[in-house]
Design a protein around this motif. Sequence first.
Motif, PDB file in Angstrom:
ATOM      1  N   SER A  48     -75.333  65.708 -21.752  1.00 32.92           N
ATOM      2  CA  SER A  48     -75.423  66.277 -20.409  1.00 32.92           C
ATOM      3  C   SER A  48     -74.042  66.683 -19.911  1.00 32.92           C
ATOM      4  CB  SER A  48     -76.049  65.257 -19.451  1.00 32.92           C
ATOM      5  OG  SER A  48     -77.305  64.809 -19.911  1.00 32.92           O
ATOM      6  N   VAL A  49     -73.026  65.890 -20.280  1.00 34.65           N
ATOM      7  CA  VAL A  49     -71.650  66.212 -19.894  1.00 34.65           C
ATOM      8  C   VAL A  49     -71.194  67.483 -20.610  1.00 34.65           C
ATOM      9  CG1 VAL A  49     -69.267  65.375 -19.846  1.00 34.65           C
ATOM     10  CG2 VAL A  49     -71.169  63.769 -19.476  1.00 34.65           C
ATOM     11  N   PHE A  50     -71.498  67.568 -21.903  1.00 38.31           N
ATOM     12  CA  PHE A  50     -71.116  68.765 -22.663  1.00 38.31           C
ATOM     13  C   PHE A  50     -71.868  69.999 -22.168  1.00 38.31           C
ATOM     14  CE2 PHE A  50     -69.757  65.499 -25.729  1.00 38.31           C
ATOM     15  CZ  PHE A  50     -68.500  65.987 -26.060  1.00 38.31           C
ATOM     16  N   LYS A  51     -73.164  69.859 -21.933  1.00 39.14           N
ATOM     17  CA  LYS A  51     -73.970  70.997 -21.491  1.00 39.14           C
ATOM     18  C   LYS A  51     -73.484  71.527 -20.145  1.00 39.14           C
ATOM     19  CE  LYS A  51     -77.159  71.679 -24.683  1.00 39.14           C
ATOM     20  NZ  LYS A  51     -77.276  72.980 -25.383  1.00 39.14           N
TER      21      LYS A  51
ATOM     22  N   GLY B   5     -81.533  68.113 -25.567  1.00 41.72           N
ATOM     23  CA  GLY B   5     -80.692  69.298 -25.520  1.00 41.72           C
ATOM     24  C   GLY B   5     -79.980  69.711 -26.782  1.00 41.72           C
ATOM     25  N   PHE B   6     -80.265  69.072 -27.910  1.00 45.97           N
ATOM     26  CA  PHE B   6     -79.611  69.436 -29.159  1.00 45.97           C
ATOM     27  C   PHE B   6     -80.478  70.410 -29.959  1.00 45.97           C
ATOM     28  CE2 PHE B   6     -77.650  65.404 -28.127  1.00 45.97           C
ATOM     29  CZ  PHE B   6     -76.360  65.482 -28.625  1.00 45.97           C
TER      30      PHE B   6
ATOM     31  N   LEU C 148     -63.119  58.940 -24.757  1.00 48.01           N
ATOM     32  CA  LEU C 148     -62.819  60.306 -25.194  1.00 48.01           C
ATOM     33  C   LEU C 148     -62.709  61.253 -24.002  1.00 48.01           C
ATOM     34  CD1 LEU C 148     -62.567  62.545 -27.368  1.00 48.01           C
ATOM     35  CD2 LEU C 148     -65.072  62.716 -27.290  1.00 48.01           C
ATOM     36  N   PHE C 149     -63.654  61.178 -23.084  1.00 42.90           N
ATOM     37  CA  PHE C 149     -63.620  62.065 -21.914  1.00 42.90           C
ATOM     38  C   PHE C 149     -62.345  61.845 -21.103  1.00 42.90           C
ATOM     39  CE2 PHE C 149     -68.538  61.990 -21.924  1.00 42.90           C
ATOM     40  CZ  PHE C 149     -68.580  63.013 -22.853  1.00 42.90           C
ATOM     41  N   SER C 150     -61.896  60.608 -21.028  1.00 41.23           N
ATOM     42  CA  SER C 150     -60.656  60.316 -20.306  1.00 41.23           C
ATOM     43  C   SER C 150     -59.452  60.917 -21.030  1.00 41.23           C
ATOM     44  CB  SER C 150     -60.477  58.807 -20.149  1.00 41.23           C
ATOM     45  OG  SER C 150     -59.230  58.505 -19.569  1.00 41.23           O
ATOM     46  N   LEU C 151     -59.436  60.781 -22.359  1.00 34.75           N
ATOM     47  CA  LEU C 151     -58.324  61.350 -23.133  1.00 34.75           C
ATOM     48  C   LEU C 151     -58.278  62.869 -23.025  1.00 34.75           C
ATOM     49  CD1 LEU C 151     -58.586  59.071 -26.294  1.00 34.75           C
ATOM     50  CD2 LEU C 151     -56.617  59.213 -24.765  1.00 34.75           C
ATOM     51  N   MET C 152     -59.436  63.496 -22.783  1.00 31.04           N
ATOM     52  CA  MET C 152     -59.472  64.948 -22.605  1.00 31.04           C
ATOM     53  C   MET C 152     -59.340  65.342 -21.128  1.00 31.04           C
ATOM     54  SD  MET C 152     -62.103  66.384 -25.541  1.00 31.04           S
ATOM     55  CE  MET C 152     -63.602  65.770 -24.821  1.00 31.04           C
ATOM     56  N   HIS C 153     -59.168  64.311 -20.258  1.00 33.14           N
ATOM     57  CA  HIS C 153     -58.943  64.528 -18.819  1.00 33.14           C
ATOM     58  C   HIS C 153     -60.090  65.286 -18.167  1.00 33.14           C
ATOM     59  CE1 HIS C 153     -54.968  63.012 -19.606  1.00 33.14           C
ATOM     60  NE2 HIS C 153     -54.733  63.990 -20.473  1.00 33.14           N
ATOM     61  N   TRP C 154     -61.313  64.863 -18.492  1.00 30.23           N
ATOM     62  CA  TRP C 154     -62.489  65.516 -17.938  1.00 30.23           C
ATOM     63  C   TRP C 154     -62.969  64.812 -16.672  1.00 30.23           C
ATOM     64  CZ3 TRP C 154     -66.523  67.165 -22.200  1.00 30.23           C
ATOM     65  CH2 TRP C 154     -65.956  68.187 -22.984  1.00 30.23           C
ATOM     66  N   ASN C 155     -63.425  65.598 -15.707  1.00 29.34           N
ATOM     67  CA  ASN C 155     -64.166  65.085 -14.562  1.00 29.34           C
ATOM     68  C   ASN C 155     -65.654  65.267 -14.873  1.00 29.34           C
ATOM     69  OD1 ASN C 155     -61.652  64.844 -13.271  1.00 29.34           O
ATOM     70  ND2 ASN C 155     -61.808  66.913 -12.437  1.00 29.34           N
ATOM     71  N   TYR C 156     -66.465  64.261 -14.581  1.00 31.44           N
ATOM     72  CA  TYR C 156     -67.885  64.381 -14.924  1.00 31.44           C
ATOM     73  C   TYR C 156     -68.711  63.356 -14.146  1.00 31.44           C
ATOM     74  CZ  TYR C 156     -66.986  60.304 -17.964  1.00 31.44           C
ATOM     75  OH  TYR C 156     -66.641  59.065 -18.450  1.00 31.44           O
TER      76      TYR C 156
END
Length: 652
Positions: free
Chosen positions: A362-365, A392-393, A559-567
């Motif tokens: 859902s985060v990727f989509k 969703g895959f 991983l999301f934190s290392l990529m600095h994502w907001n979600y």
Amino acid sequence: MFRKIHLPGRFALLFSFIAWFLIVSQLLRLCFFIWQYDEVSWNIINLLRTLLTGLMFDIGAVTYICLPAILYYVLLPNRWIGLWADKALVWFFTSLTIFILVFTFFAELTFWDEFKTRFNFIAVDYLIYTHEVVANINQSYPLPLLVGGVTIITAAMLFLFYKRRAFSKTFTHRASLAQRAVLLAGGVMIALVYTAFVTNNSAEWSSNRYNSEISKNGVYAFFAAFRNNQMKYNEFYTSIDNNKAFTIVRSKLVGSESEFTGGGFSIHRTITDSLPSGEKKNVVFILVESLSGSFMKEFGNQEHITPFLDSLAQKSVFFENLYATGTRTVRGMEAVTLCIPPTPGQSIVKRPENANLYTVNSVFKARGYDSNFFYGGDGYFDNMNAYFGGNGFTIYDRGRGSVLSDKIKTTRNNIDDNEVTFENAWGICDEDIFNKMLKVADRQYKDKLPFFNFVMTTSNHRPYSYPEGKIDIPSGTSRQGAVKYTDYALRDLFQKAKTKPWYKNTVFVIIADHCASSAGKDEIDVANYHIPAFIVNLPESDNKKIAQQCSQIDLFPTLFSLMHWNYESDFFGKNVLGSNYEERSLMGTYRKLVLMKQEKVMVLSDQKKQAFYTWNKKDNSLKPLPMDRSFLDEAISWYQTADYLFTNKLLK
């Protein structure tokens, strides 16, 4: 009077069969004792209790098995006894039953070899997916020799019954009404008592898990698992008030980067990174079959079977102290996609109502990613296609068809024969599935689609077969060979990926689904949940070894934190590198639920039981501790809230 209700005679064969079953069952039990001689308790009281408890379950099992025969013998009129039809039916069904049971006894030996347990829910699942299981047996064991051996043993048993005149008595003696009534009443009464009062859990009397497992009867345990493979938390486990449970869990999930946006019975929150949101890096996620931490030199192994992964540990974000949530592939899938503790019974991957959940996809989509699931076998197995397709895959597997169901509108792509160089019972080899993923990634790059590609490997699984000539261990000979081949295939993947134009903008995440074995003498074998995990190809400055104790459910939040994502997050997992991260891991079997914090281990069991231990990492032993109420409440809260959210469809 007593002579009139003396039962052998017409029932001589039935009682000979019962005696045979009880004797062979105890011999099998003794075989397991000798097999695990250095793990079981040989204390004379424990030994006798194991055998007597086992006898009790054997009696229950043989009663159920014999009920159809009892009805036949009771209802057949005396004038028909000994006719050709009577002889044909008795000979045929006696032969068939003995053949099936002898085969079952052999199957128990192979199941014990793999799982160190009597038949359980895994055996139930295997019965459903007969193609993969029969092929696996055929490739792992000499099946013609096995069937031939079973046939010979069956013939020997029938000959023994014949020589002891069990057949001749059965076909020449008449049965009185009183004899029939006693046999029917006895069989039905025993069956009712076992149905109403004897559960498979009654065998779990010992603190030594092996003694408890050996106490069981495989047939009885199989049908118990068949009936109880889904378990509602509040019915089987100690619970607390939901308000208290959610308060505890929310206090564990709070952090400077997260803000709860739902109240009450919710863990929904917004995760905001302190740095500007990162770029859309492609993510290749590889879930490796049965990759125990103990296989790696990094953790002390001296067999040199993971040279590539050991080198990767030095140039990645490497999780040194991470634990799987369960003992099966579907548990690993559940943990990494939903970031949720293992709820009791079946994995969510295999349950109804598991589509349109809030997963990592859902985060990727939400960021416009093209998401794909790659599996080298038929994704019908373990309900994988329905779960991934429903969330969703796009599916790539060895099955057939383009649409999974009317409810799941997703594309299913077949991996063609010309893309396969090697295939066994479970699917194509790891090199082939990686090559398929590379081909799809090339297309995604050409179409300017950021991608999230989820790959499930199969080679590190019995029969441990793989293409010859790739490594120095012959195919099909050992688990070590399968591990080394998987390591080789991963090296080959990276060598090929580095030539691709999309490589520099792609992060690779590698983690095991579970360990190769999870059984031990204690009720939970902590060391056999320890697995490696890697995040590869981030900026070199991010590479580090993470020593904090954590769980599979923490991988993607980190991983999301290392990529600095907001979600948005409905995840129980946390960023392990966060300043307020509290070390812990969550793990279990389909019945045991565990919270571990450092060396302290709380085990929740069905029948509303719990136990508290300290874990000695050096010898992998558990020693009882006095109950800690606050620790218990926290353990309950993790699992009770997870079960509540899924059951009440609040993870949609």
